[in-house]
Design a protein around this motif. Structure first.
Motif, PDB file in Angstrom:
ATOM      1  N   SER A 121       0.724  -1.050   0.204  1.00  0.00           N
ATOM      2  CA  SER A 121       0.249   0.043   0.046  1.00  0.00           C
ATOM      3  C   SER A 121       0.827   1.174   0.054  1.00  0.00           C
ATOM      4  O   SER A 121       0.371   2.299  -0.445  1.00  0.00           O
ATOM      5  CB  SER A 121      -0.735   0.267   1.013  1.00  0.00           C
ATOM      6  N   VAL A 122       1.999   1.353   0.488  1.00  0.00           N
ATOM      7  CA  VAL A 122       2.813   2.423   0.589  1.00  0.00           C
ATOM      8  C   VAL A 122       3.498   2.573  -0.744  1.00  0.00           C
ATOM      9  O   VAL A 122       3.799   3.803  -1.363  1.00  0.00           O
ATOM     10  CB  VAL A 122       4.001   2.042   1.655  1.00  0.00           C
ATOM     11  N   THR A 123       4.050   1.454  -1.372  1.00  0.00           N
ATOM     12  CA  THR A 123       4.774   1.509  -2.797  1.00  0.00           C
ATOM     13  C   THR A 123       3.619   2.029  -3.695  1.00  0.00           C
ATOM     14  O   THR A 123       4.200   2.718  -4.803  1.00  0.00           O
ATOM     15  CB  THR A 123       5.449   0.127  -3.084  1.00  0.00           C
ATOM     16  N   ASN A 124       2.234   1.937  -3.409  1.00  0.00           N
ATOM     17  CA  ASN A 124       1.346   2.288  -4.598  1.00  0.00           C
ATOM     18  C   ASN A 124       1.098   3.755  -4.307  1.00  0.00           C
ATOM     19  O   ASN A 124       0.432   4.234  -5.307  1.00  0.00           O
ATOM     20  CB  ASN A 124       0.132   1.548  -4.083  1.00  0.00           C
ATOM     21  N   HIS A 125       1.614   4.498  -3.457  1.00  0.00           N
ATOM     22  CA  HIS A 125       1.431   5.923  -3.573  1.00  0.00           C
ATOM     23  C   HIS A 125       2.666   6.878  -3.363  1.00  0.00           C
ATOM     24  O   HIS A 125       2.729   7.758  -2.874  1.00  0.00           O
ATOM     25  CB  HIS A 125       0.641   6.191  -2.023  1.00  0.00           C
ATOM     26  N   VAL A 126       3.726   6.085  -4.300  1.00  0.00           N
ATOM     27  CA  VAL A 126       4.776   6.850  -4.513  1.00  0.00           C
ATOM     28  C   VAL A 126       4.673   8.242  -5.330  1.00  0.00           C
ATOM     29  O   VAL A 126       3.689   8.092  -6.280  1.00  0.00           O
ATOM     30  CB  VAL A 126       5.998   6.025  -5.179  1.00  0.00           C
ATOM     31  N   LYS A 127       5.410   9.189  -5.452  1.00  0.00           N
ATOM     32  CA  LYS A 127       5.432  10.132  -6.228  1.00  0.00           C
ATOM     33  C   LYS A 127       5.971   9.821  -7.759  1.00  0.00           C
ATOM     34  O   LYS A 127       7.144   9.425  -7.645  1.00  0.00           O
ATOM     35  CB  LYS A 127       6.131  11.392  -5.823  1.00  0.00           C
ATOM     36  N   PRO A 128       5.181   9.899  -8.661  1.00  0.00           N
ATOM     37  CA  PRO A 128       5.752   9.377 -10.013  1.00  0.00           C
ATOM     38  C   PRO A 128       6.600  10.403 -10.483  1.00  0.00           C
ATOM     39  O   PRO A 128       6.652  11.745 -10.341  1.00  0.00           O
ATOM     40  CB  PRO A 128       4.421   9.878 -10.812  1.00  0.00           C
ATOM     41  N   ARG A 129       7.984   9.600 -10.821  1.00  0.00           N
ATOM     42  CA  ARG A 129       9.090  10.428 -11.184  1.00  0.00           C
ATOM     43  C   ARG A 129       9.643  10.265 -12.803  1.00  0.00           C
ATOM     44  O   ARG A 129       8.794   9.460 -13.311  1.00  0.00           O
ATOM     45  CB  ARG A 129      10.316   9.821 -10.602  1.00  0.00           C
ATOM     46  N   GLN A 130       9.914  11.094 -13.394  1.00  0.00           N
ATOM     47  CA  GLN A 130      10.428  11.004 -14.922  1.00  0.00           C
ATOM     48  C   GLN A 130      11.773  10.192 -14.980  1.00  0.00           C
ATOM     49  O   GLN A 130      12.592  10.849 -14.467  1.00  0.00           O
ATOM     50  CB  GLN A 130      10.471  12.388 -15.516  1.00  0.00           C
ATOM     51  N   ILE A 131      11.830   9.217 -15.453  1.00  0.00           N
ATOM     52  CA  ILE A 131      13.084   8.378 -15.434  1.00  0.00           C
ATOM     53  C   ILE A 131      13.447   7.853 -17.159  1.00  0.00           C
ATOM     54  O   ILE A 131      12.416   7.826 -17.881  1.00  0.00           O
ATOM     55  CB  ILE A 131      12.811   7.095 -14.711  1.00  0.00           C
ATOM     56  N   THR A 132      14.681   8.085 -17.316  1.00  0.00           N
ATOM     57  CA  THR A 132      15.176   7.610 -18.586  1.00  0.00           C
ATOM     58  C   THR A 132      16.075   6.736 -18.433  1.00  0.00           C
ATOM     59  O   THR A 132      16.926   6.871 -17.639  1.00  0.00           O
ATOM     60  CB  THR A 132      15.490   8.742 -19.483  1.00  0.00           C
ATOM     61  N   ILE A 133      16.072   5.537 -19.140  1.00  0.00           N
ATOM     62  CA  ILE A 133      16.894   4.499 -18.946  1.00  0.00           C
ATOM     63  C   ILE A 133      17.752   4.467 -20.350  1.00  0.00           C
ATOM     64  O   ILE A 133      17.135   4.096 -21.366  1.00  0.00           O
ATOM     65  CB  ILE A 133      16.387   3.110 -18.602  1.00  0.00           C
ATOM     66  N   PHE A 167      14.359  -5.045 -16.989  1.00  0.00           N
ATOM     67  CA  PHE A 167      14.096  -5.287 -15.447  1.00  0.00           C
ATOM     68  C   PHE A 167      13.713  -4.074 -14.855  1.00  0.00           C
ATOM     69  O   PHE A 167      12.512  -3.875 -14.101  1.00  0.00           O
ATOM     70  CB  PHE A 167      14.840  -6.176 -14.936  1.00  0.00           C
ATOM     71  N   PHE A 168      14.522  -3.165 -14.747  1.00  0.00           N
ATOM     72  CA  PHE A 168      14.397  -2.009 -14.118  1.00  0.00           C
ATOM     73  C   PHE A 168      13.203  -0.997 -14.613  1.00  0.00           C
ATOM     74  O   PHE A 168      12.583  -0.351 -13.789  1.00  0.00           O
ATOM     75  CB  PHE A 168      15.772  -0.820 -14.049  1.00  0.00           C
ATOM     76  N   LYS A 169      13.286  -1.137 -15.909  1.00  0.00           N
ATOM     77  CA  LYS A 169      12.021  -0.366 -16.366  1.00  0.00           C
ATOM     78  C   LYS A 169      10.604  -1.002 -15.956  1.00  0.00           C
ATOM     79  O   LYS A 169       9.712  -0.259 -15.574  1.00  0.00           O
ATOM     80  CB  LYS A 169      11.927  -0.364 -17.847  1.00  0.00           C
ATOM     81  N   GLU A 170      10.454  -2.368 -16.041  1.00  0.00           N
ATOM     82  CA  GLU A 170       9.326  -3.023 -15.485  1.00  0.00           C
ATOM     83  C   GLU A 170       9.047  -2.560 -13.929  1.00  0.00           C
ATOM     84  O   GLU A 170       7.825  -2.517 -13.642  1.00  0.00           O
ATOM     85  CB  GLU A 170       9.328  -4.361 -15.677  1.00  0.00           C
ATOM     86  N   GLN A 171      10.057  -2.718 -13.054  1.00  0.00           N
ATOM     87  CA  GLN A 171       9.887  -2.274 -11.739  1.00  0.00           C
ATOM     88  C   GLN A 171       9.651  -0.931 -11.371  1.00  0.00           C
ATOM     89  O   GLN A 171       8.588  -0.661 -10.655  1.00  0.00           O
ATOM     90  CB  GLN A 171      11.080  -2.612 -10.900  1.00  0.00           C
ATOM     91  N   PHE A 172      10.261  -0.075 -11.996  1.00  0.00           N
ATOM     92  CA  PHE A 172       9.744   1.331 -12.034  1.00  0.00           C
ATOM     93  C   PHE A 172       8.564   1.597 -12.310  1.00  0.00           C
ATOM     94  O   PHE A 172       7.462   2.274 -11.863  1.00  0.00           O
ATOM     95  CB  PHE A 172      10.606   2.301 -12.667  1.00  0.00           C
ATOM     96  N   SER A 173       8.164   1.105 -13.634  1.00  0.00           N
ATOM     97  CA  SER A 173       6.594   1.216 -14.161  1.00  0.00           C
ATOM     98  C   SER A 173       5.688   0.777 -13.344  1.00  0.00           C
ATOM     99  O   SER A 173       4.562   1.431 -13.329  1.00  0.00           O
ATOM    100  CB  SER A 173       6.571   0.767 -15.607  1.00  0.00           C
ATOM    101  N   ALA A 174       5.966  -0.528 -12.897  1.00  0.00           N
ATOM    102  CA  ALA A 174       4.895  -1.208 -11.839  1.00  0.00           C
ATOM    103  C   ALA A 174       4.356  -0.418 -10.818  1.00  0.00           C
ATOM    104  O   ALA A 174       3.396  -0.543 -10.258  1.00  0.00           O
ATOM    105  CB  ALA A 174       5.425  -2.514 -11.335  1.00  0.00           C
ATOM    106  N   ASN A 187       7.091   7.417 -14.580  1.00  0.00           N
ATOM    107  CA  ASN A 187       6.888   7.393 -15.891  1.00  0.00           C
ATOM    108  C   ASN A 187       8.557   7.230 -16.636  1.00  0.00           C
ATOM    109  O   ASN A 187       9.444   7.972 -16.604  1.00  0.00           O
ATOM    110  CB  ASN A 187       6.620   9.051 -16.319  1.00  0.00           C
ATOM    111  N   VAL A 188       8.685   6.103 -17.200  1.00  0.00           N
ATOM    112  CA  VAL A 188       9.871   5.778 -17.702  1.00  0.00           C
ATOM    113  C   VAL A 188       9.901   5.666 -19.391  1.00  0.00           C
ATOM    114  O   VAL A 188       9.105   5.143 -20.149  1.00  0.00           O
ATOM    115  CB  VAL A 188      10.171   4.118 -17.184  1.00  0.00           C
ATOM    116  N   ARG A 189      10.896   6.200 -19.704  1.00  0.00           N
ATOM    117  CA  ARG A 189      11.423   6.312 -21.342  1.00  0.00           C
ATOM    118  C   ARG A 189      12.579   5.687 -21.476  1.00  0.00           C
ATOM    119  O   ARG A 189      13.512   5.779 -20.319  1.00  0.00           O
ATOM    120  CB  ARG A 189      11.335   7.780 -21.892  1.00  0.00           C
ATOM    121  N   VAL A 190      12.935   5.319 -22.538  1.00  0.00           N
ATOM    122  CA  VAL A 190      14.084   4.496 -22.936  1.00  0.00           C
ATOM    123  C   VAL A 190      14.696   5.193 -24.073  1.00  0.00           C
ATOM    124  O   VAL A 190      14.279   5.541 -25.063  1.00  0.00           O
ATOM    125  CB  VAL A 190      13.628   3.226 -23.503  1.00  0.00           C
TER     126      VAL A 190
END
Length: 303
Positions: free
Chosen positions: A13-25, A35-42, A46-49
Motif C-alpha cells: 500500500s505504501v509503494t502504491n502511493h509513490v510520487k511519479p518520477r520522470q525516469i530515462t533508462i 527489468f528496471f523499467k518494469e519495476q519502476f513502471s509497476a 514514467n519511464v522512457r528509454v
C-alpha cells in the motif's frame, strides 16, 4: 545520507502511493534495462528509454528526466556518460548499474555537475523481482537526490550495501571475476568431457546439483556479459591469471600424488577460513578534489 542496511519490506500500500518520477533508462531495451523499467513502471513512475538509434531525441528524453539510469555494456559506459551529460539538467540525478564502479563514477563526476551515484545490482536479469536481492551503492555527489530511489528499492526487499567505488572494484575481483572464470572453466571442461549431465545429476550430491544449476544459469546468458566481467579491468585479468597459476600448482601436487603437500595446503587454508573478522562499512562521500583521479576512458561507443 545513505546508510548500509538490512533488507526491509514496506507494505504494498505504501509503494502504491509513490510520487511519479520522470525516469530515462539508457539501454532500457537490454535485459537489465528492461527489468528496471518494469519495476519502476509497476509502481507508477514514467519511464522512457534511449537506445543507440534514439540520440537525435536525446534532448527531449534526457533534459526533463529526474533520474537517468545508464544500463549499457561495461566497455561503452564511460562514452555513454560523456555523451549523455551534455543533455542533462543540473538537477538530474545520474547513475549507472555497471559491474565496475571506479571509472563510471569518476566519469559521471567529471562530466555532470549534478547528483551522481554508482549502483551495482548483485543479480542478473533472470530474476522476477527485487525481493531478497542486494544492490551495492557508491555515492558520488548530492546523494540526497537519490533517497527516493533507495527508499523504493529497499521497499521492494533489497539490501543496500554502501562502499566507495574503489572498494567495490577490489571486492568484485573476487566476488565476480574469479568466480566467473572458475565456473566458465568448469563448464568448458564438462563440455569437453561430454559428460552425460542428466545421468550425473541422477546420482549427485546436493552441492553438485547446485553447482550445475549455477553453470546452467551462467551459460544461458549472453557470452559478452560473462567475458566482459572477466576482462573489465587489469586487476581482474591479473587475479584470474594468479588463480590459474594456483590451479596449476595444486594440479602438479595431485599429479605427483603428493599427499603430504596437499594436506599442508588444506591446513594452511583452514586457518584463513577460521579467522573471524568484523567489518563495519562506512560511507565516505567523494569530494571535488577526488574528481581529479586519473582513469582511461574507453572511446568506443556502440550500444
Amino acid at each position: 545520507m545513505v546508510h548500509s542496511c538490512h533488507t526491509t519490506l514496506i507494505p504494498e500500500s505504501v509503494t502504491n502511493h509513490v510520487k511519479p518520477r520522470q525516469i530515462t533508462i539508457i539501454g532500457g531495451r537490454g535485459r537489465m534495462g528492461k527489468f528496471f523499467k518494469e519495476q519502476f513502471s509497476a509502481v507508477g513512475h514514467n519511464v522512457r528509454v534511449l537506445e543507440q538509434d534514439d540520440w537525435e531525441y536525446a534532448d527531449q528524453l534526457l533534459n526533463q528526466a529526474e533520474l537517468v539510469l545508464i544500463s549499457v555494456p561495461i566497455k561503452y559506459t564511460v562514452d555513454v556518460i560523456q555523451r549523455a551529460a551534455k543533455y542533462l539538467a543540473s538537477t538530474t540525478a545520474l547513475c549507472d548499474i555497471t559491474s565496475i564502479k571506479t571509472q563510471p563514477t569518476q566519469a559521471m563526476l567529471e562530466y555532470h555537475p549534478g547528483p551522481v551515484m554508482g549502483l551495482h545490482p548483485m543479480f542478473g536479469p533472470n530474476i522476477k523481482s527485487f525481493l531478497g536481492q542486494k544492490v551495492v551503492v557508491c555515492p558520488g555527489r548530492n546523494e540526497n537526490s537519490f533517497q527516493w530511489l533507495l527508499d523504493f528499492i529497499k521497499s521492494q526487499g533489497v539490501e543496500v550495501i554502501a562502499c566507495t567505488p574503489e572498494e567495490h572494484d577490489r571486492m568484485m575481483v573476487f566476488v565476480q571475476a574469479t568466480q566467473h572464470f572458475l565456473r566458465f572453466s568448469l563448464g568448458v571442461f564438462l563440455a569437453q568431457t561430454r559428460i552425460e549431465l542428466d545421468r550425473s545429476l541422477s546420482m549427485s550430491t546436493p552441492n553438485y546439483r547446485k553447482e550445475i544449476d549455477i553453470l546452467k544459469s551462467l551459460f544461458s546468458q549472453n557470452p559478452n556479459l560473462c567475458v566482459d566481467i572477466m576482462l573489465a579491468t587489469e586487476e581482474r585479468c591479473q587475479a584470474i591469471s594468479s588463480l590459474a597459476n594456483t590451479y596449476s600448482r595444486l594440479a602438479r601436487l595431485v599429479a605427483r600424488k603428493d599427499r603430504t603437500a596437499l594436506i599442508q595446503e588444506f591446513e594452511n587454508t583452514q586457518g584463513f577460513f577460521k579467522e573471524e573478522k568484523h567489518y563495519s562499512p562506512t560511507l565516505p562521500t567523494i569530494t571535488k578534489k577526488d574528481n581529479k583521479r586519473d582513469f582511461e576512458p574507453q572511446m568506443h561507443f556502440n550500444t
